[in-house]
Design a protein around this motif. Structure first.
Motif, PDB file in Angstrom:
ATOM      1  N   ASP A  41      47.812-136.248  11.962  1.00 30.21           N
ATOM      2  CA  ASP A  41      48.684-135.078  11.949  1.00 30.21           C
ATOM      3  C   ASP A  41      49.944-135.257  11.104  1.00 30.21           C
ATOM      4  O   ASP A  41      51.033-135.417  11.645  1.00 30.21           O
ATOM      5  CB  ASP A  41      49.075-134.700  13.383  1.00 30.21           C
ATOM      6  CG  ASP A  41      49.688-133.298  13.421  1.00 30.21           C
ATOM      7  OD1 ASP A  41      49.721-132.647  12.362  1.00 30.21           O
ATOM      8  OD2 ASP A  41      50.118-132.870  14.494  1.00 30.21           O
ATOM      9  N   HIS A 157      46.834-127.643  19.862  1.00 29.39           N
ATOM     10  CA  HIS A 157      48.060-128.370  19.486  1.00 29.39           C
ATOM     11  C   HIS A 157      48.559-127.881  18.115  1.00 29.39           C
ATOM     12  O   HIS A 157      49.750-127.617  17.937  1.00 29.39           O
ATOM     13  CB  HIS A 157      47.789-129.882  19.455  1.00 29.39           C
ATOM     14  CG  HIS A 157      48.915-130.683  18.876  1.00 29.39           C
ATOM     15  ND1 HIS A 157      49.917-131.239  19.653  1.00 29.39           N
ATOM     16  CD2 HIS A 157      49.220-131.012  17.589  1.00 29.39           C
ATOM     17  CE1 HIS A 157      50.781-131.865  18.863  1.00 29.39           C
ATOM     18  NE2 HIS A 157      50.375-131.755  17.608  1.00 29.39           N
ATOM     19  N   GLU A 158      47.643-127.758  17.157  1.00 24.39           N
ATOM     20  CA  GLU A 158      48.042-127.288  15.821  1.00 24.39           C
ATOM     21  C   GLU A 158      48.534-125.843  15.885  1.00 24.39           C
ATOM     22  O   GLU A 158      49.478-125.473  15.191  1.00 24.39           O
ATOM     23  CB  GLU A 158      46.885-127.428  14.828  1.00 24.39           C
ATOM     24  CG  GLU A 158      46.416-128.867  14.596  1.00 24.39           C
ATOM     25  CD  GLU A 158      47.530-129.829  14.190  1.00 24.39           C
ATOM     26  OE1 GLU A 158      48.520-129.385  13.580  1.00 24.39           O
ATOM     27  OE2 GLU A 158      47.427-131.033  14.502  1.00 24.39           O
ATOM     28  N   HIS A 161      52.042-125.677  16.771  1.00 24.13           N
ATOM     29  CA  HIS A 161      52.969-125.803  15.629  1.00 24.13           C
ATOM     30  C   HIS A 161      53.182-124.447  14.949  1.00 24.13           C
ATOM     31  O   HIS A 161      54.269-124.160  14.447  1.00 24.13           O
ATOM     32  CB  HIS A 161      52.423-126.803  14.604  1.00 24.13           C
ATOM     33  CG  HIS A 161      52.561-128.237  15.039  1.00 24.13           C
ATOM     34  ND1 HIS A 161      53.742-128.757  15.516  1.00 24.13           N
ATOM     35  CD2 HIS A 161      51.666-129.254  15.078  1.00 24.13           C
ATOM     36  CE1 HIS A 161      53.570-130.040  15.812  1.00 24.13           C
ATOM     37  NE2 HIS A 161      52.316-130.357  15.569  1.00 24.13           N
ATOM     38  N   GLU A 193      56.551-132.505  18.445  1.00 26.70           N
ATOM     39  CA  GLU A 193      55.144-132.793  18.754  1.00 26.70           C
ATOM     40  C   GLU A 193      54.845-132.587  20.237  1.00 26.70           C
ATOM     41  O   GLU A 193      53.816-132.020  20.598  1.00 26.70           O
ATOM     42  CB  GLU A 193      54.789-134.226  18.346  1.00 26.70           C
ATOM     43  CG  GLU A 193      54.743-134.450  16.845  1.00 26.70           C
ATOM     44  CD  GLU A 193      53.788-133.499  16.145  1.00 26.70           C
ATOM     45  OE1 GLU A 193      52.744-133.160  16.719  1.00 26.70           O
ATOM     46  OE2 GLU A 193      54.101-133.080  15.023  1.00 26.70           O
ATOM     47  N   HIS A 248      55.102-138.776  17.265  1.00 22.83           N
ATOM     48  CA  HIS A 248      54.312-137.903  18.134  1.00 22.83           C
ATOM     49  C   HIS A 248      54.592-138.102  19.616  1.00 22.83           C
ATOM     50  O   HIS A 248      54.203-137.286  20.426  1.00 22.83           O
ATOM     51  CB  HIS A 248      52.813-138.125  17.908  1.00 22.83           C
ATOM     52  CG  HIS A 248      52.286-137.367  16.742  1.00 22.83           C
ATOM     53  ND1 HIS A 248      52.466-137.787  15.457  1.00 22.83           N
ATOM     54  CD2 HIS A 248      51.606-136.211  16.676  1.00 22.83           C
ATOM     55  CE1 HIS A 248      51.894-136.916  14.643  1.00 22.83           C
ATOM     56  NE2 HIS A 248      51.376-135.954  15.351  1.00 22.83           N
TER      57      HIS A 248
HETATM   58 ZN   LIG Z   1      51.356-132.188  15.798  1.00 26.81          ZN
END
Ligand SMILES: [Zn+2]
Length: 278
Positions: A41, A157-158, A161, A193, A248
């Motif tokens: 990532d 998770h992405e 963001h 993160e 992270h």
């Molecule tokens: Zn991330």
């Protein structure tokens, strides 16, 4: 996990299209080395080297019927869209759907050239999530975190963001980081993160209320969150842990924040920046 009926139109299939380095030279090498060092990532790295050199390659329409993995990814993406559209609407805002690009080997994004080895990432410059599906093989084999819900968690998770980007949080963090030293700037990356993990948990809470979760799913996501914590990745890569370079969060922190989002289902519980303890 079970999937709902809807599939997202926002999947771009760029697998089989080999991208030439858009940045070239030293910049790419630096990003690759850093990403290799960090494990996965490289979103924060790429955020800092946005370029305009996007080469828009033709993308084949995703083959939903004949590719179960693409079907799965677009089903999960659709569910994140439903979740965040509702969350934003409840706050009087509007959620802008991101695109999800599937690629193999390498890809060009508004954040520069990326190799599959860097792992999934989100590029705020073009509002796209990039995933090489071979990362799922790594999850199963290298990180011993198998299961469809572990795979869904990676997407969520992405997408977290993307939510941070829409809310202006990523931009705030980035400008703050320019004033800070390396270790302090890393601390902010960790908070960003962990917040994305918490937001992934909020999505999982909604998916659960839609009866999409099956027995063992949460454990799969927790195993994935824990397996890709910086402390564990670093220990595997260099045999020791150097906390200042964490970007992270540790395995325990990632697990804790994902759980917090999952159990509360509330975005305001994801304030990693205001938290006294991560
Ligand atoms: Zn991330």
């Amino acid at each position: 996990m079970r999937l709902g009926d809807r599939r997202s139109d926002n999947v771009e299939d760029r697998r089989g299209i080999r991208a030439g380095p858009a940045l070239g030279g030293v910049g790419t090498v630096v990003v690759l080395l850093l990403a290799w060092y960090l494990g996965i990532d490289p979103t924060p790295l790429l955020q800092q080297m946005q370029t305009d050199s996007v080469s828009d390659q033709p993308a084949a329409p995703p083959d939903l019927q004949h590719d179960p993995l693409v079907d799965f990814v677009s089903g999960v993406l659709a569910d994140t869209e439903d979740t965040w559209r509702a969350e934003f609407a409840a706050r009087g805002g509007r959620y802008v759907d991101p695109k999800l690009v599937l690629f193999s080997d390498s890809v060009s994004s508004a954040c520069g050239h990326a190799e599959a080895a860097m792992g999934p990432f989100y590029c705020p410059g073009d509002q796209k999530v990039y995933i090489d599906l071979s990362f799922y093989r790594d999850l199963r084999e290298r990180f011993a975190a198998p299961g469809d819900f572990a795979e869904a968690y990676v997407i969520a998770h992405e997408i977290g963001h993307h939510v941070q980007n829409l809310l202006g949080i990523s931009e705030q963090v980035q400008s703050e980081q320019q004033r800070l030293s390396g270790a302090q700037a890393n601390q902010l990356s960790v908070k960003l993160e962990l917040q994305a993990d918490c937001l992934a948990g909020v999505w999982a809470n909604r998916a659960d209320s839609r009866q999409l979760l099956e027995t063992g799913d949460v454990d799969e996501a927790l195993a994935a969150a824990s397996a890709i914590g910086d402390d564990r990745l670093q220990r595997e890569a260099q045999g020791r842990v150097t906390p200042d370079s964490f970007t992270h969060g540790t395995s325990a922190q990632r697990t804790r924040w994902f759980k917090r989002g999952l159990e509360s289902g509330a975005m305001d519980q994801c304030d990693t920046f205001g938290a006294t303890q991560l």
